[in-house]
Design an enzyme around this catalytic site. Sequence first.
Site, short mmCIF file in Angstrom:
data_model
loop_
_atom_site.label_atom_id
_atom_site.label_comp_id
_atom_site.label_asym_id
_atom_site.label_seq_id
_atom_site.Cartn_x
_atom_site.Cartn_y
_atom_site.Cartn_z
N ASP A 198 -19.85 28.34 0.95
CA ASP A 198 -20.47 29.68 1.43
C ASP A 198 -20.80 29.66 3.00
O ASP A 198 -21.00 28.62 3.49
CB ASP A 198 -21.71 29.88 0.76
N GLU A 264 -15.09 29.72 2.65
CA GLU A 264 -15.64 31.32 2.77
C GLU A 264 -15.60 31.18 4.18
O GLU A 264 -16.58 31.17 5.08
CB GLU A 264 -16.72 31.78 2.07
#
Length: 516
Positions: A198, A264
Amino acid sequence: MVYQVYVRSFADANGDGLGDLPGITKRLPYLRDLGVDALWITPFYPSPQHDAGYDVSDYLDVDPRFGTLADADALLTRAHQLGLRVVVDLVPNHTSDQHEWFQQALAAGPGSPERDRFLFRKGRGRGRTQPPNNWTSVFGGIAWEKLPEGPDGSTEWYLHLFDRTQPDLNWRNPEVRAMFADVLRFWLDRGVDGFRVDVAHGLFKDKALRDQRSAHPSSQHVESMLETDTKDEPMWDQPEVHDLYREWRRLLDSYDGDRMAVAEAWTQTPARTAAFVRPDELQQAFNFAWLLAKWDAGDLADCIRRTFATLDPVGASPTWVLSNHDVVRHATRYGGGKVGVARARAATLAMLALPGSAYLYQGEELGLESVDVPEELRQDPAWFRTGKVWRDHCRVPMPWSGARPPFGFGGRKQPWLPMPSEWAALTVQAQTGKRGSTLELYRKALKVRRTFATSAPREVEILDRARSVLAFRRGPVTVVLNAGKRPVALPKGKVLVNSGRLADGKLPPDTAVWIG
Protein backbone atom coordinates in the site's frame (compact mmCIF):
# COMPACT_ATOMS: atom_id res chain seq x y z
CA MET A 1 -4.82 -13.62 -12.86
CA VAL A 2 -5.36 -12.07 -9.42
CA TYR A 3 -8.76 -11.49 -7.82
CA GLN A 4 -9.03 -8.74 -5.21
CA VAL A 5 -11.04 -9.67 -2.14
CA TYR A 6 -12.25 -6.72 -0.11
CA VAL A 7 -12.46 -8.62 3.15
CA ARG A 8 -15.32 -6.59 4.68
CA SER A 9 -17.52 -7.18 1.65
CA PHE A 10 -16.80 -10.61 0.22
CA ALA A 11 -18.52 -13.17 2.45
CA ASP A 12 -19.78 -13.17 6.04
CA ALA A 13 -19.53 -16.53 7.81
CA ASN A 14 -20.85 -15.53 11.25
CA GLY A 15 -23.80 -13.36 10.19
CA ASP A 16 -22.68 -10.11 11.83
CA GLY A 17 -22.92 -8.13 8.58
CA LEU A 18 -19.16 -7.91 8.07
CA GLY A 19 -17.11 -10.14 5.80
CA ASP A 20 -14.47 -12.33 7.43
CA LEU A 21 -11.71 -14.86 6.77
CA PRO A 22 -13.89 -17.97 7.25
CA GLY A 23 -16.29 -16.44 4.73
CA ILE A 24 -13.47 -16.14 2.22
CA THR A 25 -12.39 -19.72 2.87
CA LYS A 26 -15.93 -20.95 2.24
CA ARG A 27 -16.02 -19.20 -1.13
CA LEU A 28 -12.57 -20.27 -2.36
CA PRO A 29 -14.06 -22.96 -4.66
CA TYR A 30 -15.97 -20.16 -6.41
CA LEU A 31 -12.69 -18.39 -7.18
CA ARG A 32 -11.10 -21.61 -8.41
CA ASP A 33 -14.06 -22.28 -10.68
CA LEU A 34 -14.03 -18.70 -11.91
CA GLY A 35 -10.54 -19.38 -13.22
CA VAL A 36 -8.28 -17.07 -11.23
CA ASP A 37 -4.77 -17.99 -10.11
CA ALA A 38 -4.51 -15.97 -6.90
CA LEU A 39 -6.45 -13.77 -4.53
CA TRP A 40 -5.31 -10.53 -2.92
CA ILE A 41 -6.95 -9.87 0.46
CA THR A 42 -7.27 -6.35 1.85
CA PRO A 43 -6.07 -5.74 5.45
CA PHE A 44 -7.48 -8.07 8.09
CA TYR A 45 -5.13 -7.06 10.92
CA PRO A 46 -6.25 -5.65 14.29
CA SER A 47 -7.41 -2.10 13.68
CA PRO A 48 -9.79 0.55 15.00
CA GLN A 49 -11.22 0.47 11.43
CA HIS A 50 -11.18 4.22 10.92
CA ASP A 51 -10.05 3.51 7.35
CA ALA A 52 -11.43 0.02 6.78
CA GLY A 53 -8.34 -1.70 8.14
CA TYR A 54 -5.71 0.48 6.48
CA ASP A 55 -5.07 1.87 9.97
CA VAL A 56 -3.21 -1.09 11.46
CA SER A 57 -2.64 -1.41 15.21
CA ASP A 58 -0.92 -4.84 15.07
CA TYR A 59 0.68 -6.29 11.95
CA LEU A 60 1.14 -9.78 13.43
CA ASP A 61 -2.42 -10.82 14.20
CA VAL A 62 -5.99 -10.94 12.86
CA ASP A 63 -8.72 -8.53 13.90
CA PRO A 64 -11.36 -10.43 15.90
CA ARG A 65 -13.99 -8.97 13.57
CA PHE A 66 -12.45 -11.04 10.77
CA GLY A 67 -11.39 -14.16 12.65
CA THR A 68 -8.20 -15.52 14.20
CA LEU A 69 -4.68 -16.49 13.19
CA ALA A 70 -5.98 -20.05 13.00
CA ASP A 71 -8.58 -18.85 10.48
CA ALA A 72 -5.82 -17.21 8.44
CA ASP A 73 -3.83 -20.44 8.46
CA ALA A 74 -6.90 -22.43 7.42
CA LEU A 75 -7.54 -20.02 4.55
CA LEU A 76 -3.94 -20.38 3.32
CA THR A 77 -4.08 -24.15 3.57
CA ARG A 78 -7.38 -24.44 1.70
CA ALA A 79 -6.32 -21.96 -0.98
CA HIS A 80 -3.14 -23.90 -1.66
CA GLN A 81 -5.09 -27.16 -1.81
CA LEU A 82 -7.24 -25.58 -4.53
CA GLY A 83 -4.21 -24.35 -6.46
CA LEU A 84 -4.74 -20.70 -5.48
CA ARG A 85 -2.03 -18.38 -4.24
CA VAL A 86 -2.66 -15.76 -1.58
CA VAL A 87 -1.41 -12.16 -1.59
CA VAL A 88 -2.01 -10.07 1.53
CA ASP A 89 -2.08 -6.31 1.92
CA LEU A 90 0.89 -4.64 3.62
CA VAL A 91 0.44 -1.10 4.97
CA PRO A 92 3.94 0.32 5.61
CA ASN A 93 3.43 4.07 5.11
CA HIS A 94 1.55 4.62 8.35
CA THR A 95 0.14 2.85 11.39
CA SER A 96 -3.01 3.39 13.39
CA ASP A 97 -2.77 5.97 16.16
CA GLN A 98 -3.64 3.03 18.42
CA HIS A 99 -0.48 1.11 17.46
CA GLU A 100 1.70 0.57 20.52
CA TRP A 101 4.56 2.50 18.94
CA PHE A 102 2.45 5.62 18.50
CA GLN A 103 1.03 5.36 21.99
CA GLN A 104 4.60 5.08 23.30
CA ALA A 105 5.55 8.12 21.24
CA LEU A 106 2.76 10.19 22.74
CA ALA A 107 3.78 9.19 26.25
CA ALA A 108 7.51 9.71 25.70
CA GLY A 109 7.39 13.32 24.60
CA PRO A 110 9.43 15.55 22.24
CA GLY A 111 12.92 14.48 21.24
CA SER A 112 12.46 10.88 22.37
CA PRO A 113 13.55 7.77 20.44
CA GLU A 114 9.90 6.70 20.48
CA ARG A 115 8.82 9.83 18.61
CA ASP A 116 11.60 9.37 16.07
CA ARG A 117 9.74 6.35 14.71
CA PHE A 118 7.18 8.81 13.32
CA LEU A 119 7.39 12.31 11.84
CA PHE A 120 6.87 14.70 14.72
CA ARG A 121 7.86 18.33 14.23
CA LYS A 122 7.45 21.68 15.94
CA GLY A 123 5.00 24.12 14.42
CA ARG A 124 5.86 27.34 12.65
CA GLY A 125 4.98 30.94 13.27
CA ARG A 126 4.33 32.82 16.47
CA GLY A 127 3.62 30.41 19.27
CA ARG A 128 4.35 27.47 16.92
CA THR A 129 0.65 27.47 16.04
CA GLN A 130 1.06 26.84 12.31
CA PRO A 131 1.70 23.43 10.70
CA PRO A 132 5.37 22.50 10.07
CA ASN A 133 4.87 22.73 6.30
CA ASN A 134 2.16 23.29 3.69
CA TRP A 135 1.40 19.66 2.85
CA THR A 136 -2.19 18.51 2.57
CA SER A 137 -3.76 15.15 3.26
CA VAL A 138 -4.92 12.81 0.52
CA PHE A 139 -8.21 12.74 2.42
CA GLY A 140 -8.48 16.54 2.50
CA GLY A 141 -7.31 19.28 4.84
CA ILE A 142 -3.85 19.83 6.29
CA ALA A 143 -1.56 16.81 6.70
CA TRP A 144 -0.57 17.66 10.27
CA GLU A 145 -2.26 17.11 13.61
CA LYS A 146 -1.36 19.31 16.56
CA LEU A 147 -0.92 17.61 19.93
CA PRO A 148 -2.11 19.17 23.19
CA GLU A 149 0.45 21.26 25.04
CA GLY A 150 2.70 19.47 27.51
CA PRO A 151 3.21 20.50 31.14
CA ASP A 152 6.03 22.82 30.07
CA GLY A 153 3.89 24.48 27.41
CA SER A 154 5.65 22.71 24.52
CA THR A 155 3.78 20.97 21.75
CA GLU A 156 4.43 19.16 18.48
CA TRP A 157 2.61 18.18 15.33
CA TYR A 158 2.67 14.78 13.61
CA LEU A 159 2.39 14.08 9.88
CA HIS A 160 -0.52 12.10 8.45
CA LEU A 161 -0.78 12.07 4.67
CA PHE A 162 -4.10 10.26 5.07
CA ASP A 163 -6.49 10.38 8.05
CA ARG A 164 -5.36 11.96 11.32
CA THR A 165 -5.68 8.49 12.90
CA GLN A 166 -2.96 7.24 10.51
CA PRO A 167 0.40 8.76 11.56
CA ASP A 168 3.13 8.42 8.95
CA LEU A 169 6.18 6.37 9.90
CA ASN A 170 9.74 7.69 9.70
CA TRP A 171 11.39 5.26 7.30
CA ARG A 172 14.81 6.76 7.97
CA ASN A 173 14.62 5.20 11.42
CA PRO A 174 16.27 1.73 11.36
CA GLU A 175 13.74 0.39 13.88
CA VAL A 176 10.96 0.89 11.33
CA ARG A 177 12.95 -0.96 8.69
CA ALA A 178 13.64 -3.85 11.05
CA MET A 179 10.05 -4.08 12.25
CA PHE A 180 8.65 -4.47 8.75
CA ALA A 181 11.27 -7.05 7.81
CA ASP A 182 9.94 -9.05 10.75
CA VAL A 183 6.36 -8.52 9.52
CA LEU A 184 7.27 -9.84 6.08
CA ARG A 185 8.95 -12.92 7.58
CA PHE A 186 6.01 -13.58 9.91
CA TRP A 187 3.51 -13.86 7.07
CA LEU A 188 5.90 -15.57 4.65
CA ASP A 189 6.58 -18.19 7.31
CA ARG A 190 2.82 -18.76 7.58
CA GLY A 191 2.68 -19.43 3.84
CA VAL A 192 1.52 -16.24 2.12
CA ASP A 193 2.69 -16.03 -1.47
CA GLY A 194 3.08 -12.29 -1.75
CA PHE A 195 2.24 -8.76 -0.68
CA ARG A 196 0.39 -5.85 -2.17
CA VAL A 197 2.36 -2.84 -0.88
CA ASP A 198 0.00 0.00 0.00
CA VAL A 199 1.23 3.53 -0.89
CA ALA A 200 4.50 2.01 -2.08
CA HIS A 201 5.65 5.38 -3.43
CA GLY A 202 5.08 7.24 -0.16
CA LEU A 203 7.28 5.66 2.50
CA PHE A 204 10.14 8.17 2.32
CA LYS A 205 9.53 11.91 2.39
CA ASP A 206 11.93 14.71 1.60
CA LYS A 207 14.39 14.65 4.49
CA ALA A 208 13.88 18.31 5.33
CA LEU A 209 10.06 18.04 5.06
CA ARG A 210 10.21 21.23 3.02
CA ASP A 211 7.20 23.07 1.67
CA GLN A 212 5.66 21.91 -1.58
CA ARG A 213 6.57 24.43 -4.26
CA SER A 214 3.36 24.34 -6.28
CA ALA A 215 -0.33 25.05 -6.06
CA HIS A 216 -1.16 21.35 -6.32
CA PRO A 217 -2.28 19.76 -3.04
CA SER A 218 -0.79 16.36 -2.29
CA SER A 219 -4.30 14.95 -2.48
CA GLN A 220 -4.04 15.19 -6.26
CA HIS A 221 -1.24 12.63 -6.64
CA VAL A 222 -3.63 10.11 -8.19
CA GLU A 223 -4.80 12.48 -10.88
CA SER A 224 -1.23 13.61 -11.54
CA MET A 225 -0.81 10.66 -13.90
CA LEU A 226 -3.08 12.51 -16.31
CA GLU A 227 -0.99 15.69 -16.22
CA THR A 228 1.79 16.57 -18.64
CA ASP A 229 3.75 18.83 -16.30
CA THR A 230 5.83 17.32 -13.53
CA LYS A 231 4.73 18.54 -10.13
CA ASP A 232 6.82 19.24 -7.07
CA GLU A 233 5.94 16.42 -4.66
CA PRO A 234 8.38 16.19 -1.74
CA MET A 235 6.05 13.76 0.02
CA TRP A 236 5.99 11.12 -2.73
CA ASP A 237 8.36 8.94 -4.74
CA GLN A 238 11.66 9.79 -3.05
CA PRO A 239 14.72 7.89 -4.33
CA GLU A 240 15.55 6.23 -0.99
CA VAL A 241 12.53 3.93 -1.31
CA HIS A 242 14.30 1.85 -3.96
CA ASP A 243 17.06 0.68 -1.62
CA LEU A 244 14.35 -0.57 0.72
CA TYR A 245 12.65 -2.55 -2.02
CA ARG A 246 15.96 -4.11 -3.00
CA GLU A 247 16.20 -5.37 0.59
CA TRP A 248 12.67 -6.72 0.43
CA ARG A 249 13.36 -8.43 -2.90
CA ARG A 250 16.34 -10.24 -1.39
CA LEU A 251 14.14 -11.31 1.51
CA LEU A 252 11.39 -12.59 -0.81
CA ASP A 253 13.92 -14.46 -2.94
CA SER A 254 15.30 -16.20 0.15
CA TYR A 255 12.04 -18.15 0.53
CA ASP A 256 11.10 -21.28 -1.36
CA GLY A 257 8.43 -20.95 -4.01
CA ASP A 258 7.54 -17.98 -6.13
CA ARG A 259 7.04 -15.19 -3.55
CA MET A 260 6.26 -11.74 -4.90
CA ALA A 261 5.24 -8.16 -4.16
CA VAL A 262 3.20 -5.71 -6.20
CA ALA A 263 3.48 -1.97 -5.65
CA GLU A 264 0.61 0.45 -5.41
CA ALA A 265 2.73 3.27 -6.79
CA TRP A 266 0.95 6.35 -8.09
CA THR A 267 3.82 8.13 -9.84
CA GLN A 268 3.94 11.06 -12.22
CA THR A 269 5.47 9.28 -15.20
CA PRO A 270 5.51 5.70 -16.49
CA ALA A 271 9.30 5.69 -16.24
CA ARG A 272 9.13 6.39 -12.52
CA THR A 273 6.69 3.53 -12.06
CA ALA A 274 9.07 1.27 -13.98
CA ALA A 275 11.78 2.03 -11.42
CA PHE A 276 9.82 0.04 -8.84
CA VAL A 277 10.03 -3.12 -10.97
CA ARG A 278 13.67 -3.14 -11.98
CA PRO A 279 15.18 -6.65 -11.86
CA ASP A 280 16.34 -6.33 -8.25
CA GLU A 281 13.24 -4.59 -6.86
CA LEU A 282 9.55 -5.56 -6.68
CA GLN A 283 8.11 -7.96 -9.22
CA GLN A 284 5.06 -5.90 -10.23
CA ALA A 285 3.50 -2.44 -10.01
CA PHE A 286 -0.10 -1.60 -10.78
CA ASN A 287 -0.64 -0.13 -14.23
CA PHE A 288 -3.02 2.68 -13.29
CA ALA A 289 -2.68 4.20 -16.76
CA TRP A 290 -4.96 1.42 -18.03
CA LEU A 291 -7.52 2.20 -15.33
CA LEU A 292 -7.43 5.90 -16.19
CA ALA A 293 -7.65 5.44 -19.97
CA LYS A 294 -10.75 6.86 -21.61
CA TRP A 295 -13.30 4.86 -23.58
CA ASP A 296 -11.43 5.66 -26.76
CA ALA A 297 -9.67 3.24 -29.10
CA GLY A 298 -6.69 5.55 -29.57
CA ASP A 299 -6.28 6.14 -25.85
CA LEU A 300 -6.39 2.42 -25.11
CA ALA A 301 -3.89 1.66 -27.88
CA ASP A 302 -1.55 4.38 -26.64
CA CYS A 303 -1.74 2.96 -23.14
CA ILE A 304 -0.68 -0.47 -24.40
CA ARG A 305 2.21 1.04 -26.37
CA ARG A 306 3.38 3.17 -23.42
CA THR A 307 3.19 0.23 -21.05
CA PHE A 308 5.56 -1.88 -23.09
CA ALA A 309 7.83 1.03 -23.98
CA THR A 310 8.22 1.70 -20.26
CA LEU A 311 8.60 -1.85 -18.98
CA ASP A 312 10.67 -3.43 -21.76
CA PRO A 313 13.89 -1.61 -20.76
CA VAL A 314 13.70 -3.07 -17.24
CA GLY A 315 12.37 -6.48 -18.35
CA ALA A 316 9.30 -6.27 -16.11
CA SER A 317 5.96 -7.96 -16.61
CA PRO A 318 2.98 -5.63 -17.13
CA THR A 319 -0.14 -5.50 -15.01
CA TRP A 320 -3.64 -4.43 -16.01
CA VAL A 321 -6.48 -3.29 -13.79
CA LEU A 322 -9.84 -1.63 -14.41
CA SER A 323 -11.36 -1.41 -10.92
CA ASN A 324 -10.39 -1.63 -7.26
CA HIS A 325 -11.64 -0.60 -3.82
CA ASP A 326 -10.54 3.05 -4.26
CA VAL A 327 -12.11 4.02 -7.58
CA VAL A 328 -15.47 4.11 -9.34
CA ARG A 329 -16.29 0.69 -10.78
CA HIS A 330 -15.49 0.68 -14.47
CA ALA A 331 -19.04 -0.21 -15.54
CA THR A 332 -20.11 3.09 -13.98
CA ARG A 333 -17.02 4.98 -15.13
CA TYR A 334 -17.78 4.01 -18.74
CA GLY A 335 -21.25 5.50 -18.60
CA GLY A 336 -23.32 3.22 -16.39
CA GLY A 337 -26.43 1.25 -17.29
CA LYS A 338 -26.47 -1.08 -20.28
CA VAL A 339 -23.90 0.99 -22.15
CA GLY A 340 -21.49 1.11 -19.21
CA VAL A 341 -21.75 -2.62 -18.58
CA ALA A 342 -21.27 -3.41 -22.28
CA ARG A 343 -18.16 -1.27 -22.41
CA ALA A 344 -16.88 -2.78 -19.17
CA ARG A 345 -17.26 -6.27 -20.61
CA ALA A 346 -15.45 -5.25 -23.79
CA ALA A 347 -12.60 -3.52 -21.96
CA THR A 348 -12.17 -6.55 -19.70
CA LEU A 349 -12.02 -8.90 -22.66
CA ALA A 350 -9.30 -6.77 -24.26
CA MET A 351 -7.41 -6.65 -20.96
CA LEU A 352 -7.49 -10.42 -20.45
CA ALA A 353 -5.83 -11.03 -23.81
CA LEU A 354 -2.81 -8.88 -22.93
CA PRO A 355 0.37 -10.45 -21.51
CA GLY A 356 1.21 -10.08 -17.85
CA SER A 357 -1.07 -10.15 -14.82
CA ALA A 358 -4.63 -8.87 -14.78
CA TYR A 359 -6.18 -7.83 -11.46
CA LEU A 360 -9.94 -8.24 -11.08
CA TYR A 361 -11.94 -6.54 -8.34
CA GLN A 362 -14.60 -8.57 -6.60
CA GLY A 363 -18.04 -8.16 -8.16
CA GLU A 364 -16.87 -6.89 -11.51
CA GLU A 365 -17.44 -10.39 -12.87
CA LEU A 366 -21.11 -9.82 -12.03
CA GLY A 367 -21.28 -6.51 -13.87
CA LEU A 368 -21.75 -4.59 -10.62
CA GLU A 369 -21.77 -0.80 -10.73
CA SER A 370 -20.92 1.71 -8.04
CA VAL A 371 -23.76 2.35 -5.58
CA ASP A 372 -25.01 5.66 -4.22
CA VAL A 373 -24.72 4.90 -0.49
CA PRO A 374 -26.90 7.21 1.65
CA GLU A 375 -24.89 9.92 3.39
CA GLU A 376 -25.81 8.76 6.86
CA LEU A 377 -24.40 5.29 6.15
CA ARG A 378 -21.09 6.28 4.56
CA GLN A 379 -17.96 5.22 6.41
CA ASP A 380 -15.05 6.44 4.28
CA PRO A 381 -12.85 8.89 6.26
CA ALA A 382 -12.32 10.91 3.09
CA TRP A 383 -16.05 11.65 3.09
CA PHE A 384 -15.96 12.91 6.67
CA ARG A 385 -12.96 15.17 5.99
CA THR A 386 -14.19 16.72 2.73
CA GLY A 387 -17.87 16.01 2.24
CA LYS A 388 -16.97 15.22 -1.37
CA VAL A 389 -14.46 12.41 -1.81
CA TRP A 390 -15.70 8.97 -0.78
CA ARG A 391 -15.18 5.35 -1.79
CA ASP A 392 -18.03 3.47 -0.16
CA HIS A 393 -19.79 3.31 -3.54
CA CYS A 394 -17.47 0.55 -4.77
CA ARG A 395 -17.31 -1.36 -1.48
CA VAL A 396 -20.89 -2.61 -1.18
CA PRO A 397 -20.85 -6.37 -0.38
CA MET A 398 -21.05 -9.20 -2.92
CA PRO A 399 -24.49 -10.58 -3.84
CA TRP A 400 -24.32 -14.37 -3.84
CA SER A 401 -27.88 -15.69 -3.98
CA GLY A 402 -31.54 -15.11 -3.22
CA ALA A 403 -34.13 -12.53 -4.21
CA ARG A 404 -33.52 -9.85 -1.60
CA PRO A 405 -30.68 -8.34 0.46
CA PRO A 406 -28.37 -9.49 1.89
CA PHE A 407 -28.33 -11.88 -1.09
CA GLY A 408 -26.56 -14.73 0.68
CA PHE A 409 -23.72 -12.51 1.90
CA GLY A 410 -24.41 -13.63 5.49
CA GLY A 411 -26.99 -13.09 8.18
CA ARG A 412 -30.55 -11.91 7.59
CA LYS A 413 -30.18 -8.13 7.61
CA GLN A 414 -28.44 -5.58 5.44
CA PRO A 415 -24.66 -5.78 5.91
CA TRP A 416 -22.30 -2.96 6.92
CA LEU A 417 -23.12 -1.13 3.66
CA PRO A 418 -26.63 -1.67 2.24
CA MET A 419 -27.12 -3.66 -0.94
CA PRO A 420 -29.59 -2.42 -3.59
CA SER A 421 -32.63 -4.61 -4.16
CA GLU A 422 -32.10 -4.45 -7.95
CA TRP A 423 -29.04 -6.65 -7.55
CA ALA A 424 -31.36 -9.69 -7.38
CA ALA A 425 -30.73 -10.31 -11.08
CA LEU A 426 -26.96 -9.94 -10.66
CA THR A 427 -26.21 -12.51 -7.95
CA VAL A 428 -23.79 -15.35 -8.55
CA GLN A 429 -26.72 -17.75 -8.34
CA ALA A 430 -28.81 -15.79 -10.87
CA GLN A 431 -25.97 -15.57 -13.41
CA THR A 432 -24.52 -19.06 -13.09
CA GLY A 433 -25.33 -21.04 -16.23
CA LYS A 434 -27.17 -18.10 -17.78
CA ARG A 435 -26.07 -17.64 -21.36
CA GLY A 436 -24.74 -14.15 -22.01
CA SER A 437 -24.37 -13.23 -18.34
CA THR A 438 -21.32 -11.27 -17.30
CA LEU A 439 -20.28 -14.03 -14.91
CA GLU A 440 -20.33 -16.66 -17.64
CA LEU A 441 -18.39 -14.29 -19.93
CA TYR A 442 -15.63 -14.03 -17.32
CA ARG A 443 -15.60 -17.78 -16.78
CA LYS A 444 -15.32 -18.48 -20.49
CA ALA A 445 -12.72 -15.79 -21.13
CA LEU A 446 -10.53 -16.99 -18.26
CA LYS A 447 -10.83 -20.58 -19.47
CA VAL A 448 -9.88 -19.68 -23.03
CA ARG A 449 -7.10 -17.43 -21.75
CA ARG A 450 -5.44 -20.43 -20.13
CA THR A 451 -5.22 -22.15 -23.52
CA PHE A 452 -2.93 -19.50 -25.02
CA ALA A 453 -1.70 -17.05 -22.39
CA THR A 454 1.17 -19.16 -21.05
CA SER A 455 2.57 -20.04 -24.47
CA ALA A 456 1.70 -16.94 -26.48
CA PRO A 457 4.53 -14.45 -27.05
CA ARG A 458 4.85 -11.36 -24.90
CA GLU A 459 4.81 -9.13 -27.97
CA VAL A 460 1.60 -7.34 -28.88
CA GLU A 461 1.11 -6.01 -32.40
CA ILE A 462 -1.27 -3.07 -32.64
CA LEU A 463 -3.16 -3.43 -35.91
CA ASP A 464 -4.12 -0.61 -38.23
CA ARG A 465 -7.89 -0.27 -38.09
CA ALA A 466 -10.47 2.50 -38.05
CA ARG A 467 -9.93 5.30 -35.53
CA SER A 468 -12.77 4.01 -33.39
CA VAL A 469 -11.41 0.45 -33.25
CA LEU A 470 -8.72 -1.04 -31.02
CA ALA A 471 -7.25 -4.12 -32.65
CA PHE A 472 -4.16 -6.06 -31.67
CA ARG A 473 -2.65 -9.47 -32.24
CA ARG A 474 -0.91 -11.60 -29.63
CA GLY A 475 0.30 -14.92 -30.87
CA PRO A 476 -2.64 -16.92 -32.25
CA VAL A 477 -5.30 -14.49 -31.01
CA THR A 478 -6.54 -11.29 -32.60
CA VAL A 479 -8.53 -8.90 -30.42
CA VAL A 480 -10.93 -6.32 -31.80
CA LEU A 481 -12.76 -3.74 -29.67
CA ASN A 482 -15.29 -1.38 -31.21
CA ALA A 483 -15.34 1.92 -29.30
CA GLY A 484 -17.25 3.68 -32.06
CA LYS A 485 -20.90 4.16 -32.89
CA ARG A 486 -21.27 1.84 -35.89
CA PRO A 487 -20.73 -1.89 -36.43
CA VAL A 488 -17.38 -2.84 -37.97
CA ALA A 489 -16.27 -5.79 -40.06
CA LEU A 490 -14.47 -8.64 -38.33
CA PRO A 491 -11.24 -10.23 -39.55
CA LYS A 492 -11.39 -13.82 -40.76
CA GLY A 493 -11.09 -16.59 -38.22
CA LYS A 494 -12.92 -18.47 -35.50
CA VAL A 495 -14.68 -16.45 -32.80
CA LEU A 496 -13.27 -17.65 -29.47
CA VAL A 497 -15.01 -15.26 -27.08
CA ASN A 498 -17.20 -12.22 -27.64
CA SER A 499 -18.36 -9.71 -25.03
CA GLY A 500 -21.72 -9.16 -26.73
CA ARG A 501 -23.81 -10.48 -29.60
CA LEU A 502 -22.41 -10.19 -33.10
CA ALA A 503 -24.67 -8.86 -35.81
CA ASP A 504 -24.45 -10.23 -39.36
CA GLY A 505 -20.78 -11.03 -38.99
CA LYS A 506 -20.00 -7.55 -37.71
CA LEU A 507 -18.86 -6.24 -34.34
CA PRO A 508 -21.43 -3.88 -32.78
CA PRO A 509 -20.42 -0.76 -30.84
CA ASP A 510 -19.17 -1.23 -27.26
CA THR A 511 -18.24 -4.84 -27.95
CA ALA A 512 -14.99 -6.83 -28.15
CA VAL A 513 -14.09 -10.22 -29.60
CA TRP A 514 -11.22 -12.70 -29.62
CA ILE A 515 -10.58 -14.40 -32.96
CA GLY A 516 -8.26 -17.36 -33.38
